[in-house]
Scaffold this motif. Structure first.
Motif, short mmCIF file in Angstrom:
data_model
loop_
_atom_site.label_atom_id
_atom_site.label_comp_id
_atom_site.label_asym_id
_atom_site.label_seq_id
_atom_site.Cartn_x
_atom_site.Cartn_y
_atom_site.Cartn_z
N ALA A 7 0.85 -1.18 0.00
CA ALA A 7 0.00 0.00 0.00
C ALA A 7 0.89 1.23 0.00
O ALA A 7 1.82 1.33 0.81
CB ALA A 7 -0.92 0.02 1.21
N MET A 8 0.62 2.16 -0.91
CA MET A 8 1.33 3.43 -0.93
C MET A 8 0.35 4.54 -0.61
O MET A 8 -0.74 4.59 -1.18
CB MET A 8 1.96 3.68 -2.31
CG MET A 8 3.08 2.74 -2.61
SD MET A 8 4.14 3.41 -3.90
CE MET A 8 4.99 1.91 -4.35
N ALA A 9 0.75 5.42 0.29
CA ALA A 9 -0.11 6.54 0.68
C ALA A 9 0.53 7.84 0.23
O ALA A 9 1.76 8.00 0.32
CB ALA A 9 -0.32 6.56 2.20
N ILE A 10 -0.30 8.74 -0.25
CA ILE A 10 0.18 10.01 -0.77
C ILE A 10 -0.79 11.11 -0.38
O ILE A 10 -2.00 10.89 -0.31
CB ILE A 10 0.33 9.93 -2.31
CG1 ILE A 10 0.92 11.22 -2.88
CG2 ILE A 10 -1.00 9.59 -2.97
CD1 ILE A 10 1.22 11.14 -4.38
N VAL A 35 -0.23 -3.67 -5.85
CA VAL A 35 -0.03 -2.32 -5.32
C VAL A 35 -1.36 -1.59 -5.24
O VAL A 35 -2.14 -1.60 -6.20
CB VAL A 35 0.94 -1.50 -6.20
CG1 VAL A 35 1.17 -0.12 -5.61
CG2 VAL A 35 2.26 -2.24 -6.37
N ALA A 36 -1.61 -0.97 -4.10
CA ALA A 36 -2.75 -0.08 -3.95
C ALA A 36 -2.23 1.29 -3.55
O ALA A 36 -1.38 1.39 -2.66
CB ALA A 36 -3.71 -0.60 -2.88
N VAL A 37 -2.69 2.33 -4.23
CA VAL A 37 -2.32 3.70 -3.88
C VAL A 37 -3.52 4.34 -3.19
O VAL A 37 -4.65 4.25 -3.66
CB VAL A 37 -1.94 4.52 -5.13
CG1 VAL A 37 -1.62 5.97 -4.75
CG2 VAL A 37 -0.73 3.89 -5.82
N ILE A 38 -3.24 4.98 -2.07
CA ILE A 38 -4.28 5.64 -1.26
C ILE A 38 -3.96 7.12 -1.19
O ILE A 38 -2.84 7.50 -0.82
CB ILE A 38 -4.32 5.04 0.16
CG1 ILE A 38 -4.58 3.53 0.10
CG2 ILE A 38 -5.36 5.74 1.01
CD1 ILE A 38 -4.42 2.83 1.43
N GLY A 39 -4.93 7.96 -1.56
CA GLY A 39 -4.70 9.39 -1.52
C GLY A 39 -5.90 10.17 -1.99
O GLY A 39 -6.96 9.60 -2.28
N PRO A 40 -5.77 11.49 -2.08
CA PRO A 40 -6.89 12.32 -2.54
C PRO A 40 -7.30 11.96 -3.96
O PRO A 40 -6.44 11.61 -4.79
CB PRO A 40 -6.32 13.74 -2.48
CG PRO A 40 -5.16 13.66 -1.54
CD PRO A 40 -4.59 12.29 -1.70
N PRO A 41 -8.59 12.01 -4.28
CA PRO A 41 -9.04 11.67 -5.65
C PRO A 41 -8.31 12.44 -6.74
O PRO A 41 -8.07 11.91 -7.82
CB PRO A 41 -10.54 12.01 -5.62
CG PRO A 41 -10.92 11.87 -4.18
CD PRO A 41 -9.72 12.31 -3.39
N ALA A 42 -7.94 13.69 -6.46
CA ALA A 42 -7.27 14.50 -7.48
C ALA A 42 -5.93 13.91 -7.89
O ALA A 42 -5.47 14.14 -9.02
CB ALA A 42 -7.07 15.93 -6.97
N THR A 43 -5.29 13.15 -7.01
CA THR A 43 -4.00 12.56 -7.38
C THR A 43 -4.18 11.47 -8.43
O THR A 43 -3.35 11.32 -9.33
CB THR A 43 -3.26 12.00 -6.15
OG1 THR A 43 -4.06 10.99 -5.53
CG2 THR A 43 -2.97 13.10 -5.15
N ALA A 54 -1.83 -0.11 -10.59
CA ALA A 54 -2.22 -0.11 -9.18
C ALA A 54 -3.73 0.01 -9.03
O ALA A 54 -4.43 0.49 -9.92
CB ALA A 54 -1.53 1.03 -8.44
N ARG A 55 -4.23 -0.43 -7.90
CA ARG A 55 -5.60 -0.08 -7.51
C ARG A 55 -5.53 1.27 -6.80
O ARG A 55 -4.51 1.61 -6.21
CB ARG A 55 -6.19 -1.13 -6.58
CG ARG A 55 -6.45 -2.48 -7.25
CD ARG A 55 -7.13 -3.46 -6.31
NE ARG A 55 -6.30 -3.74 -5.14
CZ ARG A 55 -6.61 -3.37 -3.89
NH1 ARG A 55 -7.71 -2.68 -3.65
NH2 ARG A 55 -5.80 -3.67 -2.89
N PHE A 56 -6.61 2.02 -6.83
CA PHE A 56 -6.61 3.32 -6.15
C PHE A 56 -7.78 3.39 -5.19
O PHE A 56 -8.91 3.00 -5.52
CB PHE A 56 -6.71 4.47 -7.15
CG PHE A 56 -6.71 5.83 -6.49
CD1 PHE A 56 -5.52 6.37 -6.04
CD2 PHE A 56 -7.90 6.52 -6.28
CE1 PHE A 56 -5.51 7.60 -5.39
CE2 PHE A 56 -7.89 7.76 -5.65
CZ PHE A 56 -6.69 8.29 -5.20
N ALA A 57 -7.50 3.90 -3.99
CA ALA A 57 -8.54 4.09 -2.97
C ALA A 57 -8.49 5.53 -2.50
O ALA A 57 -7.44 6.00 -2.05
CB ALA A 57 -8.31 3.14 -1.79
N PRO A 58 -9.60 6.26 -2.61
CA PRO A 58 -9.58 7.68 -2.23
C PRO A 58 -9.65 7.89 -0.72
O PRO A 58 -10.50 7.32 -0.04
CB PRO A 58 -10.84 8.23 -2.91
CG PRO A 58 -11.76 7.06 -3.01
CD PRO A 58 -10.89 5.86 -3.19
N VAL A 59 -8.73 8.69 -0.22
CA VAL A 59 -8.74 9.16 1.16
C VAL A 59 -8.25 10.60 1.14
O VAL A 59 -7.23 10.90 0.51
CB VAL A 59 -7.85 8.31 2.09
CG1 VAL A 59 -7.76 8.94 3.48
CG2 VAL A 59 -8.36 6.89 2.20
#
Length: 367
Positions: A7-10, A35-43, A54-59
């Motif tokens: 998991a990568m957080a940004i 790989v899952a990337v977690i961050g603001p939807p704008a990223t 990667a998969r993306f999860a908005p936070v």
């Protein structure tokens, strides 16, 4: 070695950090890891992590502390990060929130120095640094001063991060065509700056130096590629002073601009491993930059380095490049040599993958 769940957080990112996370995501996916990337939807909108595999999860992880939304983000992160083999957060904000969400094992890469602000916000970032230092299993710093800073904060383990600039395509247009578009005569020096129009980049100092260059004949023309919050203020100062400077806005033809320029200038207050300097080295351009952060490690003998905020020193160094053909030639030769030693995206993926495996094995996640 078995597949890793990473998991990568940004947090909110303006460019370099997001591109780095995308590059890592693509490289890790190509090697068979999840790989899952977690961050603001704008990223995701800007960098396209899903297109990189990667998969993306908005936070909602903003660039600056916001208590209510940060508490909500910590709760979401705690749920999302359960069961992954390793968490890699990028930036002090994402790193601190992941630490508070009890992510483990946790690697945090610091890409920037804390902003120089006063008041409550100025007090918040040292606290976030201490949270990361105490709870992260490993901190990576993109420059030596960041590594030392986190070591002094008590980090368990600190290492240098590799942050390479992706390989650029060759120029599409001839230098003469680009210069013609900019309105720059062939015998007039063209200085290129590629930077976000923000305080960190030291652009007011650049304009002071440009006022000094304006006395030369012919006066160097300064092209600044990039956008940002200081655009209106810089445009007003350029117009008021009649400076030989043009704001180009965000450009997609940086290889063309590099090929047309006579020298590259970066007047930043602070930099980590500036990707644009790596691009300038590959373009074999003489470099004039400030001696800050990781700049000396990237440039070495391929540029003239001056103190940050010193417009006279900046103007004098540029004058040397323009007036001394031997100096310019030496810097071009050194740039070509330095370009051959720059880390690649594969080098970076292999570095982090080695660290992931080590931490995951320590936690019993891989055999």
């Amino acid at each position: 070695m078995s597949e890793l769940r990473i998991a990568m957080a940004i947090a909110t990112s303006g460019g370099g950090v997001g591109n780095h996370v995308r590059s890592l995501s693509a490289g890790l996916d190509a090697r068979g890891h999840r790989v899952a990337v977690i961050g603001p939807p704008a990223t995701e909108d800007r960098f396209g992590f899903t297109a990189a595999g990667a998969r993306f999860a908005p936070v909602d992880v903003g660039a600056r502390p916001r208590p209510a939304s940060d508490l909500a983000a910590i709760g979401k992160l705690r749920r999302m990060l359960a069961g992954v083999d390793v968490v890699h957060a990028h930036g002090i904000r994402a790193g601190a929130l992941c630490a508070l969400a009890q992510a483990s094992p946790l690697i945090v890469t610091l890409h920037n120095a804390p902003p120089a602000v006063s008041g409550p916000l100025g007090l918040a970032f040292p606290v976030l640094e201490r949270v990361v230092a105490r709870r992260a299993d490993l901190v990576l710093g993109v420059s030596g001063d960041l590594v030392e800073r986190m070591r002094l904060r008590g980090a368990k383990a600190v290492e240098r991060a590799l942050v390479p600039a992706p390989a650029m395509p060759p120029p599409d247009r001839a230098a003469a065509e680009v210069r013609s578009e900019l309105g720059v005569a062939q015998d007039r020096p063209l200085l290129l700056v590629v930077a976000r129009l923000a305080e960190q980049k030291g652009l007011p100092t650049l304009l002071e130096a440009a006022a000094l260059w304006a006395r030369r004949d012919p006066a160097p023309f300064v092209a600044i590629a990039g956008d940002g919050p200081l655009e209106a203020d810089l445009a007003a100062r350029i117009a008021e002073g009649g400076l030989p400077v043009r704001l180009l806005g965000r450009r997609t033809d940086v290889p063309d601009l590099l090929a047309a320029a006579d020298a590259f200038v970066l007047p930043s207050v602070w930099e980590g491993q500036p990707l644009v300097l790596q691009e300038a080295l590959r373009a074999r351009l003489p470099i004039v930059a400030t001696r800050v952060g990781g700049v000396p490690d990237v440039v070495r003998d391929a540029g003239l380095l001056v103190p940050a905020g010193d417009a006279s020193a900046l103007a004098d160094a540029v004058g040397r490049v323009l007036d001394e053909p031997a100096t310019a030639g030496r810097l071009r030769t050194q740039a070509a040599l330095m370009a051959e030693t720059l880390p690649t995206e594969d080098d970076t993926v292999e570095q982090v993958l080695s660290l992931y495996r080590r931490l995951a094995a320590r936690n019993g996640a891989v055999s």
